[in-house]
Design a protein around this motif. Structure first.
Motif, PDB file in Angstrom:
ATOM      1  N   VAL A 182       0.911  -1.044  -0.218  1.00 26.76           N
ATOM      2  CA  VAL A 182      -0.147  -0.520   0.065  1.00 26.76           C
ATOM      3  C   VAL A 182       0.767   1.292   0.189  1.00 26.76           C
ATOM      4  CG1 VAL A 182      -1.965   0.958   1.472  1.00 26.76           C
ATOM      5  CG2 VAL A 182      -1.999  -1.293   1.290  1.00 26.76           C
ATOM      6  N   LEU A 225      -6.492   2.603  -4.717  1.00 22.37           N
ATOM      7  CA  LEU A 225      -7.913   1.970  -3.781  1.00 22.37           C
ATOM      8  C   LEU A 225      -7.995   0.671  -3.689  1.00 22.37           C
ATOM      9  CD1 LEU A 225     -10.635   4.896  -4.980  1.00 22.37           C
ATOM     10  CD2 LEU A 225      -9.371   4.663  -2.527  1.00 22.37           C
ATOM     11  N   GLY A 226      -8.449   0.330  -5.081  1.00 21.49           N
ATOM     12  CA  GLY A 226      -7.553  -1.354  -5.124  1.00 21.49           C
ATOM     13  C   GLY A 226      -7.244  -2.085  -4.408  1.00 21.49           C
ATOM     14  N   THR A 248      -5.416  -0.066  -1.108  1.00 16.92           N
ATOM     15  CA  THR A 248      -6.126  -0.560   0.325  1.00 16.92           C
ATOM     16  C   THR A 248      -6.782  -1.327   0.480  1.00 16.92           C
ATOM     17  OG1 THR A 248      -6.029   1.420  -0.624  1.00 16.92           O
ATOM     18  CG2 THR A 248      -7.164   1.247   1.283  1.00 16.92           C
ATOM     19  N   VAL A 249      -8.521  -2.130  -0.460  1.00 22.62           N
ATOM     20  CA  VAL A 249      -9.261  -2.704  -0.061  1.00 22.62           C
ATOM     21  C   VAL A 249      -8.325  -4.024  -0.319  1.00 22.62           C
ATOM     22  CG1 VAL A 249     -11.193  -3.654  -1.486  1.00 22.62           C
ATOM     23  CG2 VAL A 249     -11.042  -1.177  -1.112  1.00 22.62           C
ATOM     24  N   ARG A 250      -7.969  -5.041  -1.162  1.00 23.63           N
ATOM     25  CA  ARG A 250      -6.851  -5.804  -1.065  1.00 23.63           C
ATOM     26  C   ARG A 250      -6.675  -6.557   0.127  1.00 23.63           C
ATOM     27  NH1 ARG A 250      -3.583  -5.416  -6.200  1.00 23.63           N
ATOM     28  NH2 ARG A 250      -2.877  -7.534  -4.777  1.00 23.63           N
ATOM     29  N   GLY A 282      -7.034  -4.588   3.194  1.00 20.08           N
ATOM     30  CA  GLY A 282      -7.292  -4.877   4.211  1.00 20.08           C
ATOM     31  C   GLY A 282      -8.485  -5.765   4.325  1.00 20.08           C
ATOM     32  N   LEU A 283      -9.072  -6.506   3.145  1.00 16.46           N
ATOM     33  CA  LEU A 283      -9.226  -7.850   2.794  1.00 16.46           C
ATOM     34  C   LEU A 283      -8.182  -8.840   3.351  1.00 16.46           C
ATOM     35  CD1 LEU A 283     -12.281  -7.889  -0.059  1.00 16.46           C
ATOM     36  CD2 LEU A 283     -12.951  -7.622   2.429  1.00 16.46           C
ATOM     37  N   TYR A 315      -5.421 -11.723  -1.092  1.00 14.51           N
ATOM     38  CA  TYR A 315      -4.448 -10.665  -1.894  1.00 14.51           C
ATOM     39  C   TYR A 315      -4.955 -10.249  -3.322  1.00 14.51           C
ATOM     40  CZ  TYR A 315      -1.616  -5.955  -2.553  1.00 14.51           C
ATOM     41  OH  TYR A 315      -0.867  -5.556  -2.596  1.00 14.51           O
ATOM     42  N   GLN A 361      -7.736 -11.369  -6.632  1.00 15.12           N
ATOM     43  CA  GLN A 361      -8.734 -10.061  -6.819  1.00 15.12           C
ATOM     44  C   GLN A 361      -8.361  -9.944  -7.992  1.00 15.12           C
ATOM     45  OE1 GLN A 361      -9.899  -7.833  -3.869  1.00 15.12           O
ATOM     46  NE2 GLN A 361      -8.965  -9.131  -2.049  1.00 15.12           N
TER      47      GLN A 361
END
Length: 197
Positions: free
Chosen positions: A37, A63-64, A66-68, A70-71, A81, A84
């Protein structure tokens, strides 16, 4: 075009793999996620500091990621990670494929985004057929990329996934780029050899 693309390839493909893997080995999964990130947001800050514009795609990528991340942190799984973007690659393949029967080849849109071309040239039947064929080629390339990625992701270690998959995908992409460039040059020769209408 290749000299223009090479630094972007190094920044967008090679360096993130190296950063993630080094942090993964040294700091574990959470450290690798933070490093990944940080790499993307660092690229945005670097462009801002140098007074360059930040492409919209880079903001979406940030943004992508960050979401990846986080998940993956919540599930404690590096597979999440990397799964996706692989599924995203599969969707890109399907988009290239779907553009062919619609007679609106996605390869043409991608090419004209990178290099402006005259509309009269793009309307030429041979040029249109070229972009249809190249759209099929890139659909196949992205499908193979996704299949290789999924197989390695679920059957090998993360280190193997990062390095082997990156090498195979880069080699496959290089072959597809070479075929695309040679095909375009051949198409240009035929179009230029025709008498002016």
């Amino acid at each position: 075009m290749l000299w223009h693309a090479l630094p972007r390839f190094a920044e967008g493909v090679v360096a993130p793999v190296a950063v993630f893997y080094a942090a993964f080995v040294l700091l574990g999964l959470n450290g690798a996620l933070v490093a990944a990130v940080s790499w993307v947001y660092g690229g945005i800050v670097w462009r801002k500091v140098r007074g360059q514009g930040v492409p919209g795609l880079l903001i979406l990528a940030a943004l992508g990621v960050t979401v990846r991340a986080g998940l993956a942190a919540v599930t404690h799984s590096p597979v999440v990670y990397f799964l996706q973007p692989t599924l995203g690659t599969l969707m890109v393949s399907m988009t290239f494929l779907a553009s062919v029967p619609l007679n609106r080849p996605l390869a043409r849109k991608v090419a004209t985004d990178m290099v402006p071309m005259p509309e009269a040239f793009l309307r030429h039947e041979r040029v249109h057929r070229f972009f249809l064929r190249i759209s099929l080629l890139w659909s196949l390339v992205f499908a193979i990329n996704a299949a290789i990625s999924l197989w390695i992701l679920f059957n090998e270690s993360i280190g193997t996934y990062l390095w082997v998959r990156t090498g195979l995908v880069a080699a496959l992409g290089a072959v597809a780029v070479a075929v695309s460039v040679l095909g375009f040059r051949r198409c240009l020769r035929h179009v230029n050899a025709e008498p002016a209408g």
